[in-house]
Write a protein that holds these residues in place. Structure first.
Motif, PDB file in Angstrom:
ATOM      1  N   ALA A  82      73.407 141.389  93.099  1.00 47.95           N
ATOM      2  CA  ALA A  82      74.384 142.209  92.381  1.00 47.95           C
ATOM      3  C   ALA A  82      75.052 143.188  93.338  1.00 47.95           C
ATOM      4  N   SER A  83      74.259 143.720  94.241  1.00 46.37           N
ATOM      5  CA  SER A  83      74.795 144.691  95.182  1.00 46.37           C
ATOM      6  C   SER A  83      75.791 144.026  96.137  1.00 46.37           C
ATOM      7  N   SER A  84      75.410 142.858  96.649  1.00 47.37           N
ATOM      8  CA  SER A  84      76.315 142.231  97.620  1.00 47.37           C
ATOM      9  C   SER A  84      77.564 141.680  96.921  1.00 47.37           C
ATOM     10  N   ALA A  85      77.414 141.253  95.657  1.00 45.23           N
ATOM     11  CA  ALA A  85      78.582 140.730  94.935  1.00 45.23           C
ATOM     12  C   ALA A  85      79.332 141.838  94.192  1.00 45.23           C
ATOM     13  N   GLN A  86      78.771 143.062  94.229  1.00 48.05           N
ATOM     14  CA  GLN A  86      79.398 144.206  93.564  1.00 48.05           C
ATOM     15  C   GLN A  86      79.598 143.962  92.066  1.00 48.05           C
ATOM     16  N   VAL A  87      78.544 143.432  91.424  1.00 45.87           N
ATOM     17  CA  VAL A  87      78.585 143.200  89.979  1.00 45.87           C
ATOM     18  C   VAL A  87      77.633 144.195  89.305  1.00 45.87           C
ATOM     19  N   PRO A  88      78.074 144.853  88.230  1.00 43.65           N
ATOM     20  CA  PRO A  88      77.175 145.783  87.543  1.00 43.65           C
ATOM     21  C   PRO A  88      75.991 145.059  86.875  1.00 43.65           C
ATOM     22  N   VAL A  89      74.879 145.763  86.777  1.00 40.94           N
ATOM     23  CA  VAL A  89      73.644 145.189  86.222  1.00 40.94           C
ATOM     24  C   VAL A  89      73.095 146.103  85.135  1.00 40.94           C
ATOM     25  N   VAL A  90      72.566 145.509  84.063  1.00 38.36           N
ATOM     26  CA  VAL A  90      71.838 146.311  83.078  1.00 38.36           C
ATOM     27  C   VAL A  90      70.598 145.543  82.639  1.00 38.36           C
ATOM     28  N   ALA A  91      69.481 146.277  82.508  1.00 40.94           N
ATOM     29  CA  ALA A  91      68.253 145.666  82.015  1.00 40.94           C
ATOM     30  C   ALA A  91      68.275 145.678  80.500  1.00 40.94           C
ATOM     31  N   ARG A  92      67.642 144.654  79.895  1.00 41.91           N
ATOM     32  CA  ARG A  92      67.640 144.557  78.450  1.00 41.91           C
ATOM     33  C   ARG A  92      66.276 144.099  77.964  1.00 41.91           C
ATOM     34  N   GLY A  93      65.760 144.781  76.961  1.00 47.71           N
ATOM     35  CA  GLY A  93      64.513 144.349  76.347  1.00 47.71           C
ATOM     36  C   GLY A  93      64.840 143.538  75.114  1.00 47.71           C
TER      37      GLY A  93
ATOM     38  N   THR B 138      69.375 153.891  84.880  1.00 48.86           N
ATOM     39  CA  THR B 138      70.390 154.259  85.873  1.00 48.86           C
ATOM     40  C   THR B 138      69.809 154.541  87.254  1.00 48.86           C
ATOM     41  N   ILE B 139      68.464 154.545  87.361  1.00 50.39           N
ATOM     42  CA  ILE B 139      67.825 154.858  88.645  1.00 50.39           C
ATOM     43  C   ILE B 139      67.222 153.601  89.270  1.00 50.39           C
ATOM     44  N   GLY B 140      66.686 152.751  88.434  1.00 47.51           N
ATOM     45  CA  GLY B 140      66.062 151.520  88.891  1.00 47.51           C
ATOM     46  C   GLY B 140      65.638 150.727  87.662  1.00 47.51           C
TER      47      GLY B 140
ATOM     48  N   ASN C 196      76.726 152.931  91.888  1.00 45.97           N
ATOM     49  CA  ASN C 196      76.839 153.016  90.429  1.00 45.97           C
ATOM     50  C   ASN C 196      77.010 151.636  89.800  1.00 45.97           C
ATOM     51  N   LEU C 197      76.286 150.669  90.327  1.00 50.59           N
ATOM     52  CA  LEU C 197      76.315 149.321  89.742  1.00 50.59           C
ATOM     53  C   LEU C 197      75.222 149.179  88.696  1.00 50.59           C
TER      54      LEU C 197
END
Lengths: 478, 440
Positions: free
Chosen positions: A58-69, A199-201, A447-448
């Motif tokens: 995600a970092s190298s492709a500059q795509v935002p990430v969100v975790a989901r339960g 937002t931190i990890g 801020n990804l």
């Protein structure tokens, strides 16, 4: 989404562990709140290492990430930015360790909240945080949002029950905060991480406390003619020196709606009820139950019933915990708020909510954690009519501003997420928010990781001008 | 620091806090030494705004700042190279809010813990913070040191009942976390970062707390055991029972010799304090059975707990050449560590107390009278303990003889150190606060 990124995700997590067809992605565009946004891909990692690789990608492709339960959150915390990657934890759902001697469990983030308590029940133990969605919500989500529940009153929210976390940082690095000890020297990164809303990890293993089940539980239903009488009783119970395990209020409209749905035995003609639970040592529970009953009657309760069997108790709680399903039957949409007020301000706040209901011409039910002043006004509307949605949002903002004005907060257990971040400047000064943004940016520098959550809309200079060493907040549009 | 620097910034500091609140007379400064280092200036701001202005001056000019409350816990950490500004919180005495009906209070960092406790006791409420020397220890210091006293067992730690915090960052920004209500998850939990940060991330200016109903009556049950193993077994029996004591404290034979009122000689003790009505206390009696040798109540009971809270101070006073360690352990590790203390510190004497039902121990080590301080014996003891502890236990050195100060690692933690450094960099970018004393 860039097909090359999707292909990389498949390489990392497996061919059957990535979704990118529009009809599949639609299932991941919402949570239990009211916002929507379609991700570009959903990936189901099975190991910490895969999560780490996904973060690097995600970092190298500059795509935002969100975790989901389980997506049961009410503040939009698990909603992706349009086209982002959703990291769904339904395949990291193992209980890794039950350590009875240390009174701890180590779990993967996808473990369902109630499942942990059921798993250790035969040992006489349980996991205390009990959100109303506990049959579905995951412990990873509880950690991200610092979730509560009815028994928070006595036992605290999630942060009070987490002693260690394994975290994958936005760089992909895997780090550990805390462990099995109740507290650790050094900065309390565990406590800081819980409630940081992703937002931190992203956490991949969580060490939680297991509590001993109480010897005795007493569950009371106090029935009142008016909401005001019930509200006054909340403070009176506290003033009597009693801290119940749970102290919930349901107003008349809400309990009638629930009763029609699940027949919990709630009185149909009451103005409000308090659902009160006491637990602990047999002797003290008996004393407190009698004292609470006396206080309720002094405060004009019409009647106080006590559950005589475990079945009766379960029924009373079933009504409380399935309230949202019941409301779904009577209204196409509803908007749940999570404001907090000092306990003594409950009667005035409920009166204000009554006025808001009239002003915006919307039905507002109240079912909430009265003992700690955590309100959940349920604003009913029909999302097919845009003006109703607008009125619901305006009514909600009105209520939350009132909560802040009487010394309260905009969220007690659901998190700020997307929906309340623009109210953060009412609660915090720009300087307060700059300090929080400084922390967010230091860990999540691009801020990804779950962008657009928790902190208000202002864009960072760095997002506009590239990576500034000391970012300065500027208002959006500047 | 040189007097020249004082003169240069003295005028600025005086303009902020008023001349009476900036002291740079060497005769007066000698009494405010930090580990033997005389500060160049003592500044006493009256508000968070003034504290922020002081820190901006310090930060912009590279001055080192040591925040100070009641001076009860300044014996920790490495000796600072210099102390340009000692920032005293003693004038931060505002009562921000007190809502007895809501069981919450917010006070300035300069309130003493005893004053706070007395204030709420008048309304039959209870503040569980129980540091050594509560008449001197301040609320700011209590939070900054993350003090863990006997009430840890029944009321949790500061991280569980501090609901809001205001502080000034190292570069002079006012910030806050939390608020005034008992349940609140808006924004990052800044309380957690500041609690136990030893004044390295910010100067705490005020805080809000959850209060508890004051117990109507309490009783302390005392049990005696020939060895640590039996005491540990008793602890496990209590933890497995339905009992819910507000304190559960271990006292070693060595600790009995140091503490007042515990008999100078005798076996291991466990003190269990219970709150409740007569039937509740009767139940405790029945459950604990013959293990209980005697009971304490009233003034005797209060004195005993006061002595236990004061343990760290008593050690420093009576054994100034001792090493005092604080251990946070997983529950299971408490027993094995107690048994290994003797081997770890063969040439040293030791005293142990702690809220061992919550995994916290205080261990004092000192050399037998007559022998000179040998840094190696202390270093070996610490290394030996670390070696035997699991990776997720943590240790802090609360005080030590000057001879060994330079060589000691003050804190051992399972938490990722680089992440802590990131936080430090954000909140105190120029390392203005407690430079080099603790972690960094």
């Amino acid at each position: 989404m860039n097909p090359a990124v999707v292909e990389q995700l498949r390489k990392i997590a497996g061919r059957d562990a990535v979704l990118d067809r529009p009809e599949d992605l639609m299932l991941y565009e919402y949570d239990a709140g009211i916002r929507k946004s379609t991700p570009g891909a959903v990936v189901f990692p099975q190991t910490t290492n895969q999560v780490s690789q996904i973060m690097r990608l995600a970092s190298s492709a500059q795509v935002p990430v969100v975790a989901r339960g389980a997506g049961t959150g009410l503040s939009g915390g698990a909603i992706s930015r349009e086209g982002g990657i959703v990291v769904a934890f339904s395949r990291m759902n193992r209980i890794l360790e039950i350590d009875v001697e240390n009174q701890r469990a180590v779990v993967q983030p996808g473990v369902v909240n109630l499942q942990l308590s059921e798993h250790v029940s035969h040992l006489g133990l349980y996991f205390a945080p009990d959100p109303s969605s506990q049959k579905a919500c995951t412990i990873g989500g509880n950690v991200a949002e610092n979730s509560g529940g009815p028994h928070t009153l006595m036992y605290g929210v999630t942060v009070n029950h987490v002693t260690g976390v394994e975290v994958v940082m936005p760089s992909g690095e895997v780090v550990h905060f805390g462990g099995k000890a109740a507290e650790s020297y050094g900065y309390d990164m565990t406590g800081f991480f819980v409630g940081s809303e992703g937002t931190i990890g992203i956490t991949t293993a969580i060490t939680v406390k297991l509590l001993r089940k109480p010897e005795k539980v007493a569950t009371l239903l106090a029935i009142f003619e008016t909401v005001d009488d019930a509200g006054q009783t909340v403070s009176a119970i506290t003033a009597a020196g009693i801290t119940p395990a749970a102290l919930e209020m349901l107003d008349g409209w809400t309990l009638r709606t629930i009763e029609a749905y699940c027949h919990a035995g709630y009185p149909l003609d009451a103005g409000a009820v308090l659902l009160i639970e006491l637990d602990g040592l047999r002797e003290s529970v008996e004393e407190h139950a009698e004292a609470v009953q006396a206080v309720c009657l002094q405060q004009k309760a019409r009647e106080v019933r006590r559950a005589k069997t475990e079945e009766e108790r379960a029924l009373l709680w079933k009504g409380r915990k399935t309230a949202f399903g019941a409301l779904g039957r009577v209204s196409p949409s509803y908007y749940t708020q999570d404001g907090v007020v000092p306990r003594s301000k409950i009667p005035a706040t409920l009166a204000h909510i009554g006025e808001v209901s009239k002003k915006y011409d919307l039905i507002i039910g109240n079912i909430f954690h009265a003992g700690d002043g955590n309100l959940h006004p349920l604003i009913l509307f029909d999302i097919r009519f845009p003006d109703q949605l607008e009125r619901a949002l305006a009514a909600s903002k009105d209520i939350l501003e009132y909560c802040i004005a009487v010394g309260g907060s905009i969220t007690g257990e659901h998190g700020v997420g997307m929906e309340k971040r623009d109210l953060m400047p009412v609660l915090f000064t720009q300087e307060d928010l700059d300090v929080m943004a400084g922390l967010r940016n230091a860990f999540n520098s691009e801020n990804l990781l779950n962008p657009d959550k928790l902190l208000p809309t202002p864009r960072m200079c760095r997002e506009i001008f590239g990576a500034a060493r000391n970012p300065v907040l500027v208002q959006e549009g500047m | 620091m040189s007097t020249a620097t004082t003169t240069r910034f003295g005028a600025e500091l005086r303009a902020i806090c008023g001349a009476a609140n900036v002291v740079d007379d060497p005769a007066l400064l000698r009494g405010r030494q930090v580990l033997g280092v005389v500060p160049s200036t003592v500044v006493t701001p009256a508000s968070a705004d003034e504290a922020a202005a002081v820190l901006r001056v310090a930060n912009e000019n590279g001055l080192s700042v040591v925040p100070a409350g009641g001076f009860t816990a300044q014996n920790m950490g490495r000796k600072p190279a210099q102390v340009d500004v000692l920032l005293s919180t003693s004038r931060l005495r505002e009562l921000e809010h007190y809502d007895a009906a809501d069981l919450t209070i917010g006070v300035g960092a300069g309130w003493t813990v005893a004053d706070l406790a007395a204030k709420v006791a008048a309304d039959n409420l209870f503040f569980p913070g129980d540091p050594a020397l509560p008449e001197r220890a301040t609320v700011g210091g209590l939070l900054a040191t993350g003090f863990c006293g006997p009430h840890r067992q029944g009321y949790g730690g500061l991280r569980d009942y501090c609901i809001g915090i205001r502080f000034v960052t190292g570069d002079g920004h006012k910030a806050k976390g939390g608020g005034r209500v008992v349940k609140n998850v808006a924004g990052y939990d800044m309380m957690k970062l500041l609690i136990g940060s030893y004044g390295t991330l910010g100067v705490i200016t005020s805080a809000s707390f959850k209060l508890f109903p004051a117990p109507r009556q309490t009783r302390t049950f005392i049990a005696e055991f020939p060895g640590a193993a039996e005491a540990f077994q008793f602890r496990n029996q209590v933890l497995r029972s339905p009992l819910d004591p507000i304190c559960l404290e271990l006292v070693s034979p060595g600790a009995r010799q140091l503490l007042h009122g515990f008999g100078s000689d005798g076996p291991w003790l466990v003190l269990l304090r219970a709150a409740g009505s007569d039937p509740v206390l009767a139940r405790y009696r029945a459950e604990l059975g013959s293990a209980v040798a005697r009971e304490l109540e009233g003034i005797n009971e209060r004195e005993a707990w006061r002595a236990l809270s004061n343990f760290s101070h008593t050690v420093e006073e009576r054994c100034p050449q001792s090493l005092l360690l604080s251990l946070q352990l997983p529950l299971r590790e408490v027993g094995p560590i107690l048994q290994q203390l003797a081997t770890v510190s063969a040439s040293l004497k030791h005293a142990v107390i702690g809220r061992f039902g919550a995994g916290h121990l205080l261990v004092a080590l000192w050399q037998p009278s007559g022998s000179t301080v040998q840094a190696k014996a202390f270093a070996d003891a610490i290394a030996g303990l670390r070696h035997r502890l699991p990776i997720d236990a943590s240790i802090a050195v609360l005080s030590c003889p000057p001879e060994v100060r330079a060589d000691i690692a003050w804190i051992a933690t399972p938490t990722h150190v680089e992440s802590m450094r990131v936080v430090k960099k954000v909140l105190d970018p120029n390392d203005t606060l407690n430079h080099g004393r603790f972690l960094f």
